[in-house]
Scaffold this active site. Structure first.
Site, PDB file in Angstrom:
ATOM      1  N   GLU A 116      41.574  43.410   1.829  1.00 57.35           N
ATOM      2  CA  GLU A 116      42.747  43.681   0.982  1.00 57.35           C
ATOM      3  C   GLU A 116      42.687  42.916  -0.344  1.00 57.35           C
ATOM      4  OE1 GLU A 116      44.339  46.083   1.887  1.00 57.35           O
ATOM      5  OE2 GLU A 116      44.664  46.119   4.053  1.00 57.35           O
ATOM      6  N   HIS A 139      49.913  38.516   3.055  1.00 57.63           N
ATOM      7  CA  HIS A 139      50.090  39.792   3.752  1.00 57.63           C
ATOM      8  C   HIS A 139      50.069  39.534   5.251  1.00 57.63           C
ATOM      9  CE1 HIS A 139      49.551  43.825   5.245  1.00 57.63           C
ATOM     10  NE2 HIS A 139      48.345  43.551   5.710  1.00 57.63           N
ATOM     11  N   HIS A 141      51.776  41.151   9.409  1.00 58.52           N
ATOM     12  CA  HIS A 141      52.290  42.294  10.169  1.00 58.52           C
ATOM     13  C   HIS A 141      53.488  41.871  11.017  1.00 58.52           C
ATOM     14  CE1 HIS A 141      47.789  43.827  10.221  1.00 58.52           C
ATOM     15  NE2 HIS A 141      48.321  43.896   9.015  1.00 58.52           N
ATOM     16  N   GLU A 169      72.330  35.131   4.476  1.00 61.85           N
ATOM     17  CA  GLU A 169      71.333  34.522   3.581  1.00 61.85           C
ATOM     18  C   GLU A 169      70.425  35.532   2.870  1.00 61.85           C
ATOM     19  OE1 GLU A 169      68.386  32.038   5.353  1.00 61.85           O
ATOM     20  OE2 GLU A 169      67.947  33.463   6.941  1.00 61.85           O
ATOM     21  N   HIS A 210      52.857  49.348   8.597  1.00 64.25           N
ATOM     22  CA  HIS A 210      51.675  48.472   8.498  1.00 64.25           C
ATOM     23  C   HIS A 210      52.091  47.003   8.417  1.00 64.25           C
ATOM     24  CE1 HIS A 210      47.471  47.517   6.738  1.00 64.25           C
ATOM     25  NE2 HIS A 210      48.075  46.409   7.099  1.00 64.25           N
TER      26      HIS A 210
HETATM   27  P1  13P Z   1      41.129  41.805   6.822  1.00 61.27           P
HETATM   28  O1  13P Z   1      40.587  41.314   8.152  1.00 61.27           O
HETATM   29  O2  13P Z   1      40.079  42.495   6.011  1.00 61.27           O
HETATM   30  O3  13P Z   1      41.806  40.668   6.076  1.00 61.27           O
HETATM   31  O4  13P Z   1      42.231  42.909   7.110  1.00 61.27           O
HETATM   32  C1  13P Z   1      43.351  42.624   7.891  1.00 61.27           C
HETATM   33  C2  13P Z   1      44.536  43.438   7.526  1.00 61.27           C
HETATM   34  O5  13P Z   1      45.645  43.056   7.788  1.00 61.27           O
HETATM   35  C3  13P Z   1      44.319  44.741   6.832  1.00 61.27           C
HETATM   36  O6  13P Z   1      45.508  45.188   6.252  1.00 61.27           O
HETATM   37 ZN    ZN Z   2      47.307  44.464   7.290  1.00 59.43          ZN
END
Ligand code: 13P
Ligand code: ZN
Length: 271
Positions: A116, A139, A141, A169, A210
């Site tokens: 990413e 980033h 999840h 908040e 995602h």
């Molecule tokens: P990477 O292992 O390449 O960092 O990817 C993980 C991920 O969350 C892809 O969106």
């Molecule tokens: Zn991801």
């Protein structure tokens, strides 16, 4: 030269990855972080003239030439960063051609930066254009946030208003609301461009079904933004299927923001 394993920026990255893993946000290799490090900080720990190898970055980033980033490795597990930072992280500098990353430390097993990287570096460019102090793009999840993108309208006003209403908040922590992208293929320049476009206006960008991107001047700010969105989404999923008896009205949210001197995105409320 000081020991880089003792560097505050490595330790911050280790604890962020461990915390995120233990929150259940980063299964397997899920998630990635990039951390802009000033040259003078890097120079305390590394000979900046010593490049281990060069890796193409697949896009042109002239704004970032000469800048240093500590970046999680692709395919690497957040849970392993604590125990072996040198394999799971890398410190790169964007070369003078704006298209190459020079590896100065890390990715010891021959690995490379996250898939990413386009979304990260393009987001750094976007955030730096509106906030010169921005240093972190994160980033991950987060479970509830991700679940919420399955069942809630992805329209930014609606999504932001729902999150603001989940607890007091939220509007204080992210008064600009959240940017939302529809489901897209990840890991390419296209999603990077789309994310960066949103990052000019928001510090939080959701990738439907995602994950999430958070930006901040330090780890705490980026982490705190994501954590607060995730708390809101967790609450929402607990009450959304019940009849709602009490809620914070638009007028009350406006009064709250006024009381805290917060300049929120006015068009996201109907006053
Ligand atoms: P990477 O292992 O390449 O960092 O990817 C993980 C991920 O969350 C892809 O969106
Ligand atoms: Zn991801």
């Amino acid at each position: 030269m000081k020991n880089i394993l003792e560097a505050p920026f490595i330790k911050e990255m280790q604890s962020a990855c461990s915390n995120m893993y233990r929150l259940g946000w980063d299964e397997r290799n899920g998630g990635n972080i990039s951390y802009l490090i000033p040259e003078e900080d890097v120079a305390e720990y590394l000979d900046t003239g010593k490049v281990i190898r060069e890796i193409p970055i697949s896009f042109y980033a002239p704004e970032l030439i000469g800048k240093y980033f500590l970046v999680t490795g692709t395919g690497k597990y957040f849970k392993n960063v604590e125990g072996d930072p040198e394999t799971n992280l890398g410190l790169i500098r964007i070369a003078s051609d704006g298209r190459t990353a020079q590896l100065l430390w890390g990715y010891r097993d021959g690995g490379k930066f996250t898939s990413e990287l386009p979304a990260h570096l393009m987001s750094h460019i976007a955030r730096l254009s509106v906030d010169p102090n921005n240093r972190v793009i994160m980033h991950t999840h987060p479970t509830n946030t991700l679940a919420m993108t399955h069942i809630h309208s992805l329209e930014e006003k609606a999504f932001s208003r729902t999150l603001w209403g989940t607890c007091t908040e939220c509007i204080i922590v992210f008064p600009e609301g959240v940017g939302v992208l529809p489901w897209m293929i990840c890991g390419n320049n296209e999603i990077g461009v789309a994310t960066a476009e949103k990052m000019k206006e928001y510090r939080i960008v959701l990738w439907a079904i995602h994950g999430i991107y958070g930006a901040g001047k330090d780890m705490d700010e980026a982490f705190g933004l994501i954590e607060t969105v995730e708390k809101g989404a967790d609450l929402y999923l607990r009450y959304a299927h019940f009849p709602i008896v009490n809620r914070i009205s638009d007028k009350q949210l406006d009064e709250l923001a006024t009381a805290f001197g917060i300049n929120y995105r006015k068009e996201f409320l109907d006053l």
